[in-house]
Design an enzyme around this catalytic site. Structure first.
Site, PDB file in Angstrom:
ATOM      1  N   GLU A   4      10.308  -4.888   4.582  1.00  0.00           N
ATOM      2  CA  GLU A   4      10.320  -6.300   4.188  1.00  0.00           C
ATOM      3  C   GLU A   4      10.036  -6.444   2.694  1.00  0.00           C
ATOM      4  O   GLU A   4      10.737  -7.156   1.967  1.00  0.00           O
ATOM      5  CB  GLU A   4       9.251  -7.085   4.964  1.00  0.00           C
ATOM      6  CG  GLU A   4       9.559  -7.311   6.423  1.00  0.00           C
ATOM      7  CD  GLU A   4       9.093  -6.160   7.314  1.00  0.00           C
ATOM      8  OE1 GLU A   4       8.839  -5.045   6.794  1.00  0.00           O
ATOM      9  OE2 GLU A   4       9.003  -6.366   8.534  1.00  0.00           O
ATOM     10  N   LYS A  53       8.245  -0.819  13.028  1.00  0.00           N
ATOM     11  CA  LYS A  53       8.975  -0.544  11.790  1.00  0.00           C
ATOM     12  C   LYS A  53      10.134   0.410  12.065  1.00  0.00           C
ATOM     13  O   LYS A  53      11.252   0.236  11.589  1.00  0.00           O
ATOM     14  CB  LYS A  53       8.056   0.118  10.759  1.00  0.00           C
ATOM     15  CG  LYS A  53       6.981  -0.786  10.187  1.00  0.00           C
ATOM     16  CD  LYS A  53       6.237  -0.033   9.083  1.00  0.00           C
ATOM     17  CE  LYS A  53       5.136  -0.863   8.457  1.00  0.00           C
ATOM     18  NZ  LYS A  53       4.392  -0.160   7.414  1.00  0.00           N
ATOM     19  N   GLY A  77      -4.891  -1.715   4.882  1.00  0.00           N
ATOM     20  CA  GLY A  77      -4.163  -2.879   4.376  1.00  0.00           C
ATOM     21  C   GLY A  77      -4.901  -4.188   4.651  1.00  0.00           C
ATOM     22  O   GLY A  77      -5.036  -5.049   3.790  1.00  0.00           O
ATOM     23  N   LYS A 126       0.841  -1.200   0.000  1.00  0.00           N
ATOM     24  CA  LYS A 126       0.000   0.000   0.000  1.00  0.00           C
ATOM     25  C   LYS A 126       0.876   1.249   0.000  1.00  0.00           C
ATOM     26  O   LYS A 126       0.689   2.154  -0.790  1.00  0.00           O
ATOM     27  CB  LYS A 126      -0.933  -0.032   1.213  1.00  0.00           C
ATOM     28  CG  LYS A 126      -1.792   1.199   1.357  1.00  0.00           C
ATOM     29  CD  LYS A 126      -2.764   1.093   2.520  1.00  0.00           C
ATOM     30  CE  LYS A 126      -3.427   2.441   2.762  1.00  0.00           C
ATOM     31  NZ  LYS A 126      -4.334   2.456   3.903  1.00  0.00           N
TER      32      LYS A 126
END
Ligand SMILES: O=P(O)(O)OC[C@H]1O[C@H](O)[C@H](O)[C@@H](O)[C@@H]1O
Length: 557
Positions: free
Chosen positions: A214, A521, A280, A208
């Site tokens: 990753e 993150k 998401g 998105k």
């Protein structure tokens, strides 16, 4: 901003407390006393038959739960969501996954934008592309047709497509296979591409935001593998032009950030967009579903979307007393907040749904694992449930013991279909019938248990009678469908999306943000220099983390 109603201060909440204190769970007795209980608590929702009768509820409890929904204005928030109001308050966004499945002739304009036209423009491009890949009209750089589609994504850009692809394997076109790379553990990418022919492989990079570490790392590794293998085969040389031409035939993207797609080197003509109003974990019915559309074809994908839409319509228009997602969401609230249930099992008696629980973990736990309400104030009750599960009958031989005889209350959803994709006989025995006998037997055993007298009557020695008693009154919901069609899979997803929504509204939380994940993150990026040997960065870590990183560096060959 509309302030969330504090559910715990409502009259309905007080009524539910009184009802809970007075309730002596007795599913055996309740079924005996009311021969119509099963009928009264069973509902049809599109193709789904949903039996709520083995839950710890009665007429008064259902009525109080429905009043609770009224008093926290679930209907008002639901209508606001469908209309595109910015109910994702912390991100100031609309929440319009329901628009992704609106039929072409529906009307929805949000902020002056014709949302339905936008959605169908992308769907048409997806369908045209899927047809090209399926027919062999789309070829790789050496003119060979595509045989393997590799989706690279994580979270919502992985769990939905992989779950639905697996669920609908019987609908997949022969000669086409999908694989899914998600983990940044390099083992994932290495294993998934090891036996592939780059000339017949198409990569879909799905993200998105197109910033997820990753996914971008995996996409770069896949691109390196692809270009190296093609260079070895003499298909590409080391000019940019040659590489770009090869990438254009083998890499497409799905994202809301189309500018970043171009930066990665993917031709924007091969990018499929969606919008910031699709979360998401709510995106498998957007362009994120491209691998599914390729595997099962546009007609199958249309059915899939129609299944979602049928459940959306039910949720939007059905009366509260017969509104299945509303009732299921409220019953979950009943167990979480009045029974102290912490977890919720999802047990599909359909092997093809083997990733459904994993999919629901993101949907439900990322949505409702919150401790502040949408206005920033602390929540006033427990929120969220730990969703987990495995397909039956495998789970029966692993963890059902705890559900049957442990000390914790674990509400469980049992899911099964009447018609299997593989009707198989073992001698004269219909194996699927035998499989479903387990489904029926388990929900009955959980509900009705086995008394000490029943155990004794089997000739059990007295000293082991207690160990063989089943208390019963373990709540379950049974969901059945005629077959696991694309539409039914869409219906199941939409059902759980709306259950999750209802719970979120009762708890007053924003079910559409995920700030807890955002932190993870950032932390990984902060610590990465320490892992790679930056002494100053290491010294900024806590003593435990420093020692762990040192151990890793000492042991890394
Ligand atoms: O699709 P992307 O932008 O790459 O995001 C992938 C995933 O990232 C995070 O984990 C979010 O919490 C998820 O909701 C999201 O699905």
């Amino acid at each position: 901003m509309i302030t969330p109603v504090d559910a715990t201060t409502t009259e309905a909440w007080a009524d539910l407390k009184v009802l809970k204190d007075a309730l002596v769970p007795d599913l055996r007795g309740w079924f005996e006393a009311d021969p119509h209980r099963a009928e009264e608590l069973t509902f049809d929702l599109a193709d789904l038959r949903v039996d709520l009768s083995k839950n710890l509820i009665n007429e008064d409890i259902v009525a109080a739960l429905v009043r609770l929904a009224e008093q926290v204005d679930v209907a008002g928030r639901r209508d606001a969501m469908f209309a595109g109001e910015r109910i994702n308050v912390t991100e100031n966004r609309s929440v319009l996954h329901t628009a992704l499945r609106l039929p072409r002739d529906a009307e929805l304009t949000v902020d002056g934008q014709d949302v339905v036209a936008d959605v169908h423009e992308v769907l048409d491009r997806m369908y045209a592309f899927a047809d090209q890949v399926r027919s062999g009209e789309w070829t790789g750089v050496t003119g060979k047709r595509i045989e393997t589609v590799v989706n690279i994504g994580i979270g919502g850009s992985d769990l939905g497509p992989v779950m639905v692809y697996e669920a609908l394997l019987p609908y997949k076109q022969d000669g086409l296979e999908c694989r899914f790379i998600s983990n940044i553990d390099p083992a994932d990418c290495a294993e998934k591409v090891a036996d592939l022919d780059p000339e017949t492989t198409l990569f879909i990079v799905a993200s998105k935001t197109f910033t997820t570490l990753e996914t971008l790392t995996n996409a770069r590794m896949a691109r390196d593998w692809f270009l190296t293998r093609l260079a070895e085969a003499g298909v590409v040389d080391d000019t940019d032009e040659s590489r770009r031409a090869a990438i254009a035939k083998h890499f497409v993207a799905v994202s809301t950030a189309l500018d970043k797609v171009a930066d990665f080197g993917i031709d924007p003509a091969n990018a499929f967009g969606f919008w910031d109003w699709v979360g998401g974990r709510y995106s498998v019915d957007s362009a994120v579903g491209l691998p599914v559309a390729i595997a099962i074809g546009p007609d199958g994908f249309r059915d899939f979307l129609a299944g979602f839409h049928a459940v959306d319509t039910h949720f939007r228009t059905e009366t509260p007393e017969r509104n299945v997602p509303l009732l299921m969401g409220l019953i979950n609230v009943w167990y979480v907040n009045f029974y102290g249930a912490h977890s919720h099992a999802v047990l599909p008696y359909a092997q093809y749904l083997h990733r459904f629980a994993a999919y629901l973990q993101q949907l439900t736990m990322e949505s409702n694992g919150k401790s502040v309400r949408w206005d920033g104030t602390p929540v006033t009750s427990d929120t969220g449930e730990i969703f987990w599960g495995e397909p039956g009958t495998n789970g029966q031989h692993a963890f059902y013991q705890l559900i049957h005889q442990g000390t914790r209350l674990i509400p469980a959803d049992f899911i099964a279909v009447a018609n299997p994709a593989h009707p198989t006989l073992d001698g004269d025995t219909d194996v699927h019938g035998l499989f479903l006998a387990n489904f029926f037997a388990q929900t009955a055993a959980l509900a009705f248990g086995k008394t000490a007298d029943e155990v004794r009557a089997e000739g059990t020695p007295e000293e082991i009678v207690p160990a063989r008693v089943f208390a019963g009154n373990k709540p379950t919901t049974s969901i059945m469908a005629p077959a696991l069609t694309p539409s039914v899979v869409g219906q199941l997803i939409a059902l759980y999306e709306h259950i999750t929504f209802v719970q979120g509204i009762v708890w007053g939380i924003d079910s559409f943000d995920q700030w807890g994940v955002e932190l993870g993150k950032k932390l990984a990026l902060d610590i990465a220099p320490a892992v790679f040997g930056d002494a100053a960065a290491l010294s900024r870590q806590d003593p435990s983390t420093q020692a762990l990183v040192r151990w890793y560096r000492d042991n890394r060959v």
